[in-house]
Design an enzyme around this catalytic site. Sequence first.
Site, PDB file in Angstrom:
ATOM      1  N   LYS A 107       0.837  -1.197   0.000  1.00 37.49           N
ATOM      2  CA  LYS A 107       0.000   0.000   0.000  1.00 37.49           C
ATOM      3  C   LYS A 107       0.878   1.255   0.000  1.00 37.49           C
ATOM      4  CE  LYS A 107      -3.636   2.255   2.664  1.00 37.49           C
ATOM      5  NZ  LYS A 107      -4.562   2.189   3.783  1.00 37.49           N
TER       6      LYS A 107
ATOM      7  N   GLU B 202      10.550  -4.662   4.551  1.00 36.28           N
ATOM      8  CA  GLU B 202      10.645  -6.072   4.155  1.00 36.28           C
ATOM      9  C   GLU B 202      10.333  -6.220   2.662  1.00 36.28           C
ATOM     10  OE1 GLU B 202       8.874  -4.905   6.734  1.00 36.28           O
ATOM     11  OE2 GLU B 202       8.912  -6.279   8.440  1.00 36.28           O
TER      12      GLU B 202
ATOM     13  N   GLY C 167      -4.939  -2.016   4.915  1.00 42.44           N
ATOM     14  CA  GLY C 167      -4.121  -3.125   4.414  1.00 42.44           C
ATOM     15  C   GLY C 167      -4.779  -4.481   4.624  1.00 42.44           C
ATOM     16  N   ARG C 168      -5.287  -4.721   5.825  1.00 41.80           N
ATOM     17  CA  ARG C 168      -5.851  -6.050   6.136  1.00 41.80           C
ATOM     18  C   ARG C 168      -7.258  -6.236   5.563  1.00 41.80           C
ATOM     19  NH1 ARG C 168      -4.771  -2.870  10.317  1.00 41.80           N
ATOM     20  NH2 ARG C 168      -6.452  -2.107  11.654  1.00 41.80           N
TER      21      ARG C 168
ATOM     22  N   GLU D 187      -4.792  -7.077  14.690  1.00 43.75           N
ATOM     23  CA  GLU D 187      -4.302  -5.739  14.313  1.00 43.75           C
ATOM     24  C   GLU D 187      -5.452  -4.735  14.378  1.00 43.75           C
ATOM     25  OE1 GLU D 187      -2.512  -4.487  10.301  1.00 43.75           O
ATOM     26  OE2 GLU D 187      -0.706  -4.959  11.421  1.00 43.75           O
TER      27      GLU D 187
ATOM     28  N   HIS E 200      -4.246 -33.617  16.638  1.00 46.65           N
ATOM     29  CA  HIS E 200      -3.050 -34.370  17.026  1.00 46.65           C
ATOM     30  C   HIS E 200      -1.952 -33.436  17.517  1.00 46.65           C
ATOM     31  CE1 HIS E 200      -4.808 -38.051  15.412  1.00 46.65           C
ATOM     32  NE2 HIS E 200      -5.363 -37.238  14.544  1.00 46.65           N
TER      33      HIS E 200
ATOM     34  N   LYS F 247       9.088  -0.898  14.420  1.00 50.21           N
ATOM     35  CA  LYS F 247       9.676  -0.486  13.131  1.00 50.21           C
ATOM     36  C   LYS F 247      10.736   0.597  13.364  1.00 50.21           C
ATOM     37  CE  LYS F 247       5.565  -1.077  10.216  1.00 50.21           C
ATOM     38  NZ  LYS F 247       4.581  -0.390   9.388  1.00 50.21           N
TER      39      LYS F 247
HETATM   40  O1  LIG Z   1       1.074  -2.762   2.223  1.00 52.67           O
HETATM   41  P1  LIG Z   1       2.153  -2.159   3.031  1.00 52.67           P
HETATM   42  O2  LIG Z   1       2.117  -0.664   3.029  1.00 52.67           O
HETATM   43  O3  LIG Z   1       3.499  -2.673   2.580  1.00 52.67           O
HETATM   44  O4  LIG Z   1       1.954  -2.578   4.535  1.00 52.67           O
HETATM   45  C1  LIG Z   1       1.996  -3.922   4.935  1.00 52.67           C
HETATM   46  C2  LIG Z   1       1.438  -4.142   6.296  1.00 52.67           C
HETATM   47  O5  LIG Z   1       2.128  -3.383   7.265  1.00 52.67           O
HETATM   48  C3  LIG Z   1       1.230  -2.883   8.249  1.00 52.67           C
HETATM   49  O6  LIG Z   1       1.073  -1.523   8.042  1.00 52.67           O
HETATM   50  C4  LIG Z   1       1.733  -3.076   9.656  1.00 52.67           C
HETATM   51  O7  LIG Z   1       2.103  -4.373   9.921  1.00 52.67           O
HETATM   52  C5  LIG Z   1      -0.075  -3.630   7.963  1.00 52.67           C
HETATM   53  O8  LIG Z   1      -1.186  -2.973   8.437  1.00 52.67           O
HETATM   54  C6  LIG Z   1      -0.016  -3.747   6.481  1.00 52.67           C
HETATM   55  O9  LIG Z   1      -0.916  -4.687   6.008  1.00 52.67           O
END
Ligand SMILES: O=P(O)(O)OC[C@H]1O[C@](O)(CO)[C@@H](O)[C@@H]1O
Length: 542
Positions: free
Chosen positions: A201, A207, A261-262, A347, A378, A507
Amino acid sequence: MTATQPLWHLLSTVRAASRRSLRDLNADPHRFAAFSRAQDDLLLDFSKTELCADSLALLLRVAEAAGVGTLRDAMFAGDRINVTENRAVLHVALRDRSATPLMLDGVDVKAEIRTTLAQLSDFATAIRTGHLTGATGRAITDVVNIGIGGSDLGPAMATLALAPYHDGPRCHFVSNVDSAHISDTLKPLDPATTLVIVASKTFTTVETMCNAHTARAWITRALGEDAVSAHFAAVSTARDKIREFGITPERAFGFWDWVGGRYSLWSAIGLSVMLAIGPARFRELLAGAEAMDLHFRTAPFSENLPVLLALIGLWHRDVCDYSSRAVVPYDQRLARLPAYLQQLDMESNGKGVTRDGLPVAQPTGPIVWGEPGTNAQHAFFQLLHQGTEIVPVEFLIAAEGHEPELKAHHDLLVASCLAQSEALMRGRTLEEAAAQLRAKGLPEAEVAALAPHRVFPGDRPSVTLAYRRLDPYTLGRLIALYEHRVFVEAAVWNINAFDQWGVELGKELATAFLPAVQGEAVPADASGSTRGLLAHLAPRPA
Ligand SMILES: O=P(O)(O)OC[C@H]1O[C@](O)(CO)[C@@H](O)[C@@H]1O
C-alpha cells in the site's frame, strides 16, 4: 459510565444466576433450531455455547446501545470513521456492484473502482492467455507476489483456498525479510517465465522493498535491465514510488487510502488471486462478499450472522473472561485462514484506548490462533479438552469436498469435526470413565488410578460455520463475515478497528538498530540486554 456498562453487569448476573452445563442445555431437542442462523447455505451453529434466550437478548441490547447500526451505516456511507487517520473505511465499496455512485471528496469512488477492476482484468487475462509474455517472448508460468501483512496474508490465504479453481500461472508468496524466504521461492523458478508483483500500500515497507530489490536483481542478472518492465507489476497507493522503482505505469495498479491493508484483498492487492483463478472467478469472490455486506446491512441483529458472531465473541471475552479463541477449519485449503484472521482481528482490535483516546473499560480483542483440523487434533486438542484454560473454538466445515472420488476422506473429515465439538461440549464424567475401564475388565485399583486421567470436564464452548462448498462465492462470504464481526466487536468496545499504531515502535527501533547490526555504534539508549544480544550476534571472523 458508558451506555453498555449496565448491560454488561446484567449479563454477568444472568450468567451467574442461570448457568447450566452445555450438556444440559443441549438435552433440549429444540436448542439447535433456536441457537443457529443461516445466510443461504452458510450456517452459524452456536447451540454449543452457553448462551440462553435471556443472555442473547441482553447481548442484542448491547449491540443496539453501542450504536453498531449507526456506525455500520456511517462506514457504508463513506464517513471518516477511521478517526485517528481521518480516513473513510470503504473496502465494502470494492465489492458493491450496484450502479449507485458513492461520492468521497467530490469523486465517485465506485467509478474509480470499476476502472481499476477492468484494468486488472485486462492485465490478468493478457498474462493468462500468453498475450503478454516475459522479455524473451515466453509465456508467464509463475507469479511471485512480494508483500507483507495485508499485502500478503489475504491473497496467500485466498489463493490456497481456491486451489480447485486455478487455471492460470502458479502463484508464490514472499513476505518475510529473511533471505530464506525469497531464496527458497526463487530457486526453482525460471526468471524468463516469472512475473513479480510488488504489493505494498505504501511502497515503503522495508521487508517488501528489500525483497523487491532482490527479485529485481534476480531478473536483471538473468535477462538484463530492460527486462524489468516485462517481468514486474506493482500494486500500491503510491504511484510515484512505483515509477521510481522502474515499473511502467501500465503495470501499476492503484488503490486508495480508504482501504486498510488487512481489508485490501478485494482491491488490486488481489491481483495474484485473479491471475490464478481468472477475472470471472475473482468477481464471484467479490459477489460473495457483497452478499454478506447486504446481509450485514439489512438483516435484523437477531438474524445477522456478523452481529451474532461478534456477540458470541464479546460474551466469551467480556462475560466469560476467555482470553483467546481458536479457529479450526476442517478444510486443508483454509490452512492460512488462522494467520489471516490473526492480522484481521488482532491488528484491528488489539487496542487499549477508545476512539476518544480514553482507556477501554473492559478486555478487548482476544488472542486468535489455530490450525486446520484434523491435524490440530493431534497437536493442541489435548489442552482444549483437558487443560486448565478454556478456549472457545470456531470450527469451519464444508458439506462437500472438491474430490468426489475421495468421498471417504470427506466423510472422515466431517465426522471428526462434529466429534470434536460434541466432545468439547459433552465431556466425560469420572463415573463414565470408570465404567468404561470396568467394562474392559480392569481391576478396581487400576480403575481408581486411571479414571481421573480419562475425565473430560466438557462444558467447553464452540461454534460451527458450515457451508456447502468452499467456492469463490462462499470464500467471499466467509471473509466478509469475519471482517464485519471484527467491526461489530470494535464498535461495542468503542475502539478504532482501522488503525495500527501498535506496529510503529518496533519499526522505529529496527531502523535505529540496523547500523549497530552492521558494525556501527550501538544507540546510546539501547538496553543492556539488547547490547548483550548485539555483541553475541556480531559476525565472527571465518
Ligand atoms: O502494504 P504495506 O504498506 O506494505 O503494509 C503492509 C502491512 O504493514 C502494516 O502496516 C503493519 O504491519 C499492515 O497494516 C499492512 O498490512
